[in-house]
Design a protein around this motif. Structure first.
Motif, PDB file in Angstrom:
ATOM      1  N   SER A 362      -8.815  12.654   3.923  1.00  0.00           N
ATOM      2  CA  SER A 362      -7.731  11.851   3.354  1.00  0.00           C
ATOM      3  C   SER A 362      -8.098  10.371   3.365  1.00  0.00           C
ATOM      4  CB  SER A 362      -6.439  12.084   4.148  1.00  0.00           C
ATOM      5  OG  SER A 362      -6.050  13.432   4.072  1.00  0.00           O
ATOM      6  N   MET A 363      -8.767   9.922   4.451  1.00  0.00           N
ATOM      7  CA  MET A 363      -9.180   8.530   4.529  1.00  0.00           C
ATOM      8  C   MET A 363     -10.209   8.202   3.451  1.00  0.00           C
ATOM      9  SD  MET A 363      -8.823   5.617   6.043  1.00  0.00           S
ATOM     10  CE  MET A 363      -8.061   5.867   7.649  1.00  0.00           C
ATOM     11  N   GLU A 364     -11.160   9.091   3.248  1.00  0.00           N
ATOM     12  CA  GLU A 364     -12.170   8.894   2.202  1.00  0.00           C
ATOM     13  C   GLU A 364     -11.522   8.835   0.826  1.00  0.00           C
ATOM     14  OE1 GLU A 364     -14.956  12.015   2.633  1.00  0.00           O
ATOM     15  OE2 GLU A 364     -15.861  11.223   4.460  1.00  0.00           O
ATOM     16  N   CYS A 365     -10.544   9.724   0.622  1.00  0.00           N
ATOM     17  CA  CYS A 365      -9.831   9.736  -0.665  1.00  0.00           C
ATOM     18  C   CYS A 365      -9.094   8.415  -0.876  1.00  0.00           C
ATOM     19  CB  CYS A 365      -8.858  10.910  -0.695  1.00  0.00           C
ATOM     20  SG  CYS A 365      -7.876  11.016  -2.201  1.00  0.00           S
ATOM     21  N   LEU A 366      -8.430   7.909   0.188  1.00  0.00           N
ATOM     22  CA  LEU A 366      -7.690   6.663   0.073  1.00  0.00           C
ATOM     23  C   LEU A 366      -8.625   5.487  -0.204  1.00  0.00           C
ATOM     24  CD1 LEU A 366      -5.034   5.152   0.223  1.00  0.00           C
ATOM     25  CD2 LEU A 366      -5.303   5.035   2.716  1.00  0.00           C
ATOM     26  N   ILE A 367      -9.773   5.456   0.495  1.00  0.00           N
ATOM     27  CA  ILE A 367     -10.737   4.377   0.283  1.00  0.00           C
ATOM     28  C   ILE A 367     -11.288   4.416  -1.136  1.00  0.00           C
ATOM     29  CG2 ILE A 367     -13.040   3.571   0.951  1.00  0.00           C
ATOM     30  CD1 ILE A 367     -12.302   4.209   3.820  1.00  0.00           C
ATOM     31  N   LEU A 369      -9.755   5.556  -3.719  1.00  0.00           N
ATOM     32  CA  LEU A 369      -8.704   5.081  -4.617  1.00  0.00           C
ATOM     33  C   LEU A 369      -8.591   3.550  -4.574  1.00  0.00           C
ATOM     34  CD1 LEU A 369      -5.941   7.753  -3.867  1.00  0.00           C
ATOM     35  CD2 LEU A 369      -7.230   7.486  -5.998  1.00  0.00           C
ATOM     36  N   GLU A 370      -8.786   2.984  -3.368  1.00  0.00           N
ATOM     37  CA  GLU A 370      -8.766   1.519  -3.261  1.00  0.00           C
ATOM     38  C   GLU A 370      -9.923   0.902  -4.044  1.00  0.00           C
ATOM     39  OE1 GLU A 370      -6.606  -0.417  -2.044  1.00  0.00           O
ATOM     40  OE2 GLU A 370      -5.272   0.992  -1.010  1.00  0.00           O
ATOM     41  N   LYS A 372     -11.386   2.231  -6.679  1.00  0.00           N
ATOM     42  CA  LYS A 372     -11.154   2.404  -8.108  1.00  0.00           C
ATOM     43  C   LYS A 372     -10.148   1.399  -8.642  1.00  0.00           C
ATOM     44  CE  LYS A 372     -12.292   7.312  -8.515  1.00  0.00           C
ATOM     45  NZ  LYS A 372     -11.776   8.662  -8.832  1.00  0.00           N
ATOM     46  N   SER A 373      -9.325   0.886  -7.729  1.00  0.00           N
ATOM     47  CA  SER A 373      -8.307  -0.072  -8.188  1.00  0.00           C
ATOM     48  C   SER A 373      -8.926  -1.373  -8.693  1.00  0.00           C
ATOM     49  CB  SER A 373      -7.328  -0.366  -7.046  1.00  0.00           C
ATOM     50  OG  SER A 373      -8.008  -1.037  -5.996  1.00  0.00           O
ATOM     51  N   THR A 374     -10.219  -1.616  -8.375  1.00  0.00           N
ATOM     52  CA  THR A 374     -10.903  -2.829  -8.851  1.00  0.00           C
ATOM     53  C   THR A 374     -11.677  -2.592 -10.128  1.00  0.00           C
ATOM     54  OG1 THR A 374     -12.860  -2.342  -7.510  1.00  0.00           O
ATOM     55  CG2 THR A 374     -11.099  -3.624  -6.470  1.00  0.00           C
ATOM     56  N   ASP A 375     -11.664  -1.361 -10.627  1.00  0.00           N
ATOM     57  CA  ASP A 375     -12.420  -1.034 -11.831  1.00  0.00           C
ATOM     58  C   ASP A 375     -11.711  -1.644 -13.047  1.00  0.00           C
ATOM     59  OD1 ASP A 375     -13.937  -0.022 -13.832  1.00  0.00           O
ATOM     60  OD2 ASP A 375     -13.530   2.096 -13.397  1.00  0.00           O
ATOM     61  N   PRO A 376     -12.386  -2.573 -13.796  1.00  0.00           N
ATOM     62  CA  PRO A 376     -11.714  -3.196 -14.955  1.00  0.00           C
ATOM     63  C   PRO A 376     -11.445  -2.228 -16.089  1.00  0.00           C
ATOM     64  CG  PRO A 376     -14.038  -3.813 -14.874  1.00  0.00           C
ATOM     65  CD  PRO A 376     -13.766  -3.085 -13.590  1.00  0.00           C
ATOM     66  N   ASN A 377     -12.147  -1.094 -16.126  1.00  0.00           N
ATOM     67  CA  ASN A 377     -11.945  -0.120 -17.204  1.00  0.00           C
ATOM     68  C   ASN A 377     -10.801   0.848 -16.912  1.00  0.00           C
ATOM     69  OD1 ASN A 377     -14.149  -1.139 -18.698  1.00  0.00           O
ATOM     70  ND2 ASN A 377     -15.568   0.054 -17.416  1.00  0.00           N
ATOM     71  N   CYS A 396      -1.650   9.783   0.400  1.00  0.00           N
ATOM     72  CA  CYS A 396      -2.620   9.561   1.484  1.00  0.00           C
ATOM     73  C   CYS A 396      -2.057   8.606   2.529  1.00  0.00           C
ATOM     74  CB  CYS A 396      -3.925   9.014   0.916  1.00  0.00           C
ATOM     75  SG  CYS A 396      -4.857  10.214  -0.052  1.00  0.00           S
ATOM     76  N   LEU A 397      -1.400   7.534   2.072  1.00  0.00           N
ATOM     77  CA  LEU A 397      -0.817   6.573   3.016  1.00  0.00           C
ATOM     78  C   LEU A 397       0.268   7.222   3.874  1.00  0.00           C
ATOM     79  CD1 LEU A 397      -0.530   3.380   0.774  1.00  0.00           C
ATOM     80  CD2 LEU A 397      -1.989   3.682   2.804  1.00  0.00           C
ATOM     81  N   LYS A 398       0.975   8.164   3.321  1.00  0.00           N
ATOM     82  CA  LYS A 398       2.005   8.863   4.074  1.00  0.00           C
ATOM     83  C   LYS A 398       1.407   9.942   4.979  1.00  0.00           C
ATOM     84  CE  LYS A 398       6.330  11.397   3.399  1.00  0.00           C
ATOM     85  NZ  LYS A 398       7.273  11.969   2.398  1.00  0.00           N
TER      86      LYS A 398
END
Length: 537
Positions: A362-367, A369-370, A372-377, A396-398
């Motif tokens: 879950s931690m790997e998945c959350l990281i 996702l974090e 990917k949040s910087t991906d301009p595309n 994941c945060l929950k």
């Protein structure tokens, strides 16, 4: 009246007849010349004989009358008694039956009718009670005859007794079915265990012949006996499992051919005592071989320990046991002892290790996702990908705090129940969670820095932010788990690594560099994409 006419008729007839007869007798007495005294004597005797005859006739008829009256009284009592037992009104003689004989005939007829009813009911009662007595005997209970209000049961009482009989028959049937249903398990257990009865009760329960009493007491005895056999059977099976586990260890450590293993396992059939004997003999056989193959076995045990090290996240262990080249029986015994202790540790904390893996995933998945949040595309994606990413991030945060709480609760429970600390082999759960959350924080720092770099519009500032983010708190980060190391270091590299007095701890800095190289390249590519529009202009 008949009595007066009877007297008048008989007196007139007799007087006329006797008068002629007595005249002839008197003429004979005169002709013969009997004296007067003789005549008077004979006359008195004749008179007395007639009086005695009349008295006898009167007495006989009086007795017949009295007997008829007594019979009438007796029959009337009998009829009324039966009527009373049948809960019916008493019988009254009708006035139309005026003579004693007619009354007695009527009473006898009524009595015969009532006797038929009485006999029918008593016959039913006897049949029901005989069945109840037999059933109670089979149920191991003492039969108490049913008491009724009267000597003859009513139809309602007979119906109630029939319902009782039906219930008892059902109870007997249920108990017989219970016995029969338990019999196969009883036979199986006794055959599997080659069990010999210890007393007469157990012999009776094992035989379960037709003379058995289907009482609750015997059912309880049978259940208790079955529980005893079941416990013995489970104990034997557990022992066989331990023997098989030990034999499997010997097979693995001696590299026994699979065909040879299969041949033995195919022959491992029959009763549990026989299987135990076969396993004891097989283990003894390979124990002798083991003594002659110490070096080979020690190496295999070390391989098994390495596998447990990874599962149990071991970072502290006696390096001598893993590195020593003195292949002695003492070393093998120590290794096996440590293996058994570590195996117990793994079995107790297996659920914790599984949840740690779930936490890491879950931690790997959350990281991810974090990142990917910087991906301009990401804004070019259609079909709700951004919404799905946000949903996954919230899940994941929950989930992560909840998993951490569950893991800590499990650890506390296991440590309290089994008195085995989790940090026995170097795993500090507080530091573990602290470093994982710190890694997530570092990743968010990189993401924030990447977003801020868009407003600076210069390659130099973007590179500087990237370098600062990558170097931030590098010394406090740890890899997710031994799985992360295994994904990047092959087995040959592990074998070539030097061993120390303790098993070498993972190089945190090297892991961070390897983990962050991908991040670095990804961030650099982002910076280039962000800067290119300004260069074109």
């Amino acid at each position: 009246m008949f009595c007066h006419s009877f007297a008048d008729y008989l007196t007139e007839e007799l007087v006329q007849n006797l008068k002629n007869k007595f005249n002839e007798i008197g003429e004979i007495w005169r002709f013969v010349g009997f004296p007067d005294s003789y005549r008077e004597q004979q006359t008195e005797e004749i008179r007395q004989q007639f009086i005695d005859l009349a008295d006898r006739l009167l007495a006989t008829n009086s007795k017949f009358r009295d007997d008829g009256l007594k019979y009438r009284e007796y029959k009337l009592k009998e009829v009324n008694k039966i009527l009373s037992d049948l809960s019916l009104p008493s019988f009254q003689l009708s006035e139309e039956f005026q003579t004693l004989i007619m009354q007695n005939k009527m009473l006898q007829k009524k009595f015969n009718e009532l006797v038929v009813v009485k006999n029918e009911r008593m016959s039913k009662l006897e049949s029901l009670e005989n069945k109840l007595q037999k059933i109670n005997q089979l149920l191991g209970e003492i039969y108490q005859p049913t008491k009724f209000v009267t000597d003859i049961p009513s139809e309602m009482e007979l119906k109630s007794l029939a319902l009782i009989l039906r219930d008892r028959e059902k109870l007997l049937t249920d108990r017989k079915m219970k016995f029969e249903s338990l019999k196969p398990a009883l036979m199986k257990f006794t055959n599997d265990l080659e069990y010999k009865p210890e007393n007469d009760d157990e012999k009776m329960l094992i035989v379960l012949n037709r003379d058995i009493i289907y009482s609750q007491f015997h059912i309880n005895k049978l259940m208790s006996f079955l529980n005893k056999l079941s416990s013995l059977r489970e104990t034997a099976k557990t022992q066989i499992e331990k023997q098989l586990e030990k034999l499997q260890q010997l097979y693995n450590r001696l590299d026994i051919d699979q065909k040879e293993r299969d041949l033995f396992l195919m022959d491992l059939v029959g009763t549990l005592p026989r299987q135990q004997q076969l396993l004891d003999a097989e283990i003894a056989k390979y124990e002798i071989i083991k003594k002659n193959s110490i070096e080979k076995i020690i190496k295999n045990v070390r391989i098994e320990l390495q596998a447990l090290f990874e599962k149990c996240r071991v970072s502290q262990f006696d390096g001598y046991l893993m590195d020593s080249n003195e292949y002695t029986e003492e070393l093998l015994n120590e290794l096996e002892a440590e293996f058994n202790v570590l195996k117990i540790f793994h079995d107790k904390y297996q659920e914790v290790f599984e949840k740690l893996i779930e936490f890491e995933d879950s931690m790997e998945c959350l990281i991810e996702l974090e990142r990917k949040s910087t991906d301009p595309n990401r804004f070019n994606n259609r079909g709700g990908a951004l919404l799905q990413m946000e949903r996954d991030r919230k899940i994941c945060l929950k989930k992560l705090p909840k998993l951490e709480k569950e893991i800590r609760t499990l650890i506390t429970m296991i440590e309290t129940e089994h008195n085995i600390p989790l940090n026995s082999y170097g795993l500090d759960i507080d530091k573990y969670f602290e470093m994982n959350w710190e890694q997530l924080k570092d990743c968010k720092t990189i993401t924030t820095a990447s977003k801020n770099s868009k407003s600076q519009n210069t390659t130099e500032s973007a590179k500087k932010i990237n370098q600062n983010a990558l170097s931030n708190k590098k010394g406090n980060r740890i890899p997710f788990s031994p799985r992360s190391v295994n994904q990047r270091v092959n087995k040959r590299e592990l074998d070539e690594q030097p061993r120390s007095g303790k098993i070498a701890k993972r190089n945190i800095y090297d892991d961070i560099v390897k983990v962050d190289e991908g991040e670095k390249q990804f961030q650099v590519s982002i910076m280039v994409v962000n800067i290119e529009p300004y260069n074109v202009n």
